[in-house]
Design an enzyme around this catalytic site. Sequence first.
Site, PDB file in Angstrom:
ATOM      1  N   CYS A 286       0.698  -1.161  -0.044  1.00  0.00           N
ATOM      2  CA  CYS A 286       0.175   0.080  -0.015  1.00  0.00           C
ATOM      3  C   CYS A 286       1.019   1.465  -0.127  1.00  0.00           C
ATOM      4  CB  CYS A 286      -0.881  -0.028   1.199  1.00  0.00           C
ATOM      5  SG  CYS A 286      -0.181  -0.520   2.709  1.00  0.00           S
TER       6      CYS A 286
ATOM      7  N   GLY B 279     -16.848   2.428  24.804  1.00  0.00           N
ATOM      8  CA  GLY B 279     -16.840   3.080  23.571  1.00  0.00           C
ATOM      9  C   GLY B 279     -16.106   2.273  22.822  1.00  0.00           C
TER      10      GLY B 279
ATOM     11  N   GLY C 280     -16.143   1.892  30.567  1.00  0.00           N
ATOM     12  CA  GLY C 280     -16.318   2.684  29.397  1.00  0.00           C
ATOM     13  C   GLY C 280     -16.280   1.591  28.462  1.00  0.00           C
TER      14      GLY C 280
ATOM     15  N   PRO D 116       7.682  -4.178  10.513  1.00  0.00           N
ATOM     16  CA  PRO D 116       8.158  -5.583  10.089  1.00  0.00           C
ATOM     17  C   PRO D 116       7.630  -6.089   8.876  1.00  0.00           C
ATOM     18  CG  PRO D 116       6.823  -5.558  11.931  1.00  0.00           C
ATOM     19  CD  PRO D 116       6.667  -4.162  11.763  1.00  0.00           C
ATOM     20  N   GLN D 117       6.289  -5.220   8.391  1.00  0.00           N
ATOM     21  CA  GLN D 117       5.562  -5.957   7.324  1.00  0.00           C
ATOM     22  C   GLN D 117       6.263  -6.026   5.988  1.00  0.00           C
ATOM     23  OE1 GLN D 117       4.032  -3.824   9.569  1.00  0.00           O
ATOM     24  NE2 GLN D 117       1.968  -4.492   9.544  1.00  0.00           N
TER      25      GLN D 117
ATOM     26  N   MET E  18     -12.998   3.133  21.795  1.00  0.00           N
ATOM     27  CA  MET E  18     -11.621   2.816  22.276  1.00  0.00           C
ATOM     28  C   MET E  18     -11.578   1.728  22.985  1.00  0.00           C
ATOM     29  SD  MET E  18      -9.609   5.269  21.441  1.00  0.00           S
ATOM     30  CE  MET E  18      -8.584   6.217  22.040  1.00  0.00           C
TER      31      MET E  18
ATOM     32  N   SER F 119      10.532   3.116   4.755  1.00  0.00           N
ATOM     33  CA  SER F 119       9.229   2.787   5.183  1.00  0.00           C
ATOM     34  C   SER F 119       8.776   3.994   5.918  1.00  0.00           C
ATOM     35  CB  SER F 119       8.871   1.779   6.107  1.00  0.00           C
ATOM     36  OG  SER F 119       9.324   0.530   5.504  1.00  0.00           O
TER      37      SER F 119
ATOM     38  N   ARG G 122       3.953   1.190  -1.331  1.00  0.00           N
ATOM     39  CA  ARG G 122       4.979   1.443  -2.711  1.00  0.00           C
ATOM     40  C   ARG G 122       4.705   0.563  -3.672  1.00  0.00           C
ATOM     41  NH1 ARG G 122       9.774   1.909  -1.096  1.00  0.00           N
ATOM     42  NH2 ARG G 122       9.255   2.203   1.219  1.00  0.00           N
TER      43      ARG G 122
END
Lengths: 425, 270
Positions: free
Chosen positions: A50, A191, A189, A115-116, A193, A109, A52
Amino acid sequence: MKTVVIGLNHKTADIELREKLAFNGDKLEEGLLKIRALPEIKESLIISTCNRVEIYLTAEDADKAYESIKDFLADFFSIKKGSLDNALYVHKNTEAVKHIFRVASSLDSMIVGEPQILGQIKDAFEFALERKTTGVILNRLLKKAISVAKRTRTETKIAENAVSISFAAIELAKKIFTDLSEKAFMLLGAGEMAELAAKHLISIGVKDIVVANRTYERGCDLAKEFNGRAIKFENFISELVHSDILICSTGAKDYVINKDQMHEVMKKRKNKPVFIIDISVPRNIDPEINNLNNVYLYDVDNLQGVVESNILERQKEARKAEDIVEEEVETFKRWLASLDSVPTVVALRDMAESIKKEEIEKLMNRNPNIEEKDRKAIESMANSIINKLIHPPTIALKEDSEDKDILIATIIRLYGLNGEDNAKK
Amino acid sequence: MEIILFELALTFYFAATIVCVLELFKGAAATSRIMHWIVIAGFILHTANIIARYVISGHIPIANLHEASSFFAWCIVLLFLFLEYRYKVGLLGSFIMPIVFALMLISSMLPRKTEPLSPVLQSNWLGIHTVLAFIGDAAFAMAFGVGIMYLVQEHYLKSKHLGGLFNRLPSLQILDEINYKLISLGFPLFTLAIITGALWAENAWGSYWRWDPKEVWSLITWLIYALILHVRITVGWRGKRAAILSIIGFCAVLFTFFGVNFLLKGLHSF
């Protein structure tokens, strides 16, 4: 033979253009085979991620190869040729070698050390290998790039520190607790997050998750999703006695727990450590709580601070990695150079051998009464003569020198060796 | 021969300490492996030295302060190697080897003559009493090192400046756990040492306890460690407090060991 890379990345092209040029799905195979079919190009390989799109190739004429690749890209993705001019970069020979080494080591990068990219390069290489589009040079180049990447990773710390808030939080937790999977977590919470956090926790093997939310039902829904347990919001402080890690992201305007309450909790826990991550803005946990023994409180700014210092740390390490890359480029350059001189050395020797053979045959024909013993002596003398004659040029060819190209060309011309024929051997 | 062995062991421990301290500042996996082998080499030479002294003198070589410090250091290295093998925690050596080296250095500066045992020491109790005491003390020394590691790591986490050693130091939990285990090992051994000491005293001097400075300071040390274990179990004084207490405890150990001999003369100064 020239090694060339033509491509674009997140620095030269915006996401729109990168999307248009992505070799995804069947396009990768189709594109690769079409490039192989181009007459100017010997070996080829496509790396498409995505961030390059890069085409590695070898060709006799780098400029011609560049033009035909540009034509191919414009045609293949049906875009205007002109729109590629600013986005595409070309690196040749040593520069191309350095480029792939840097890319594989994740120095090029968006996030240094991620690492991908190495996995993506391995996949791309395998894909090309299976379709036999690569040859001696690219195979060696890619194998070397992968090993350089591994070397930079083990010899420097470019991949060591977390550079996202959630990873930073996990890394901190690992320095407080030994095994996170056996720790009890509480999400305060329910939500977005909290949901993200829960996903993250499940992925690292956490089993014990409690959700406390103002609206109890919403808490139950989230808890169910992760095999967790929901409790009433009012009870969270008493439940905290059993929780080791608290992730807080409520929409409360004020602190939901103060220092005295936390102090009580710690007494009941017999001071077992608690890690509190307060990602809510405004903050929901009284910062004073951090001063209690065995309580470690981090808010968003603290985590951001950790991430920033980690990024700085990685950049420092990246400089060391660049040195490793330079060193490896030099070794590769030497290999490439020796590759070029080999056919010439072989041709030179072949020529000398054939002259020797011819002359001995002539001699034998003229004097049929030469005995076998004498023939051997003559032959061995001829051998020493040709060895002595071709020794200096052979050494010169094998040596690493700046003007090697010229040297090779000169020898080919002086001895009348047909360079092109020899290259085929 | 045994002197050469001692000097060699001292040199190796010195080298290990240098490597360990360098590791604190530089930090590379390679140095820690080098350190490991240097320590093992030093340990082997040290063991040979102790055996040699045993052969020469015919009794367990803990009869003077030179031998005692050296044996103390030997026990620490033994425990250290075991802990390294068992837990593989990073940087442990950087905090332990300086202690070992310091003990060996002190030992090297003390008179080394192997003398015939004074009659009062000629007893089987000597071996039992001293070995128990030294292994216990060695565990306390390790707990001291681990306690310092804990405080350093805790400081990083609390202050939120995660530089320096943060990445290489292990988690607080494991450090606290090791600290607890060490004290749990050291305390019963130390207790037994005091009991065997009392029995031996009764045997040799006719009374169990004579309030000799060494006895008093051993009792103080014992009380500190008893307190450490007690407050941990009852009110949960773990982590930072346990680390600080184990540092205080080790100071008492050192005083009992050296301070009493140098500063306060008593029956126990040999």
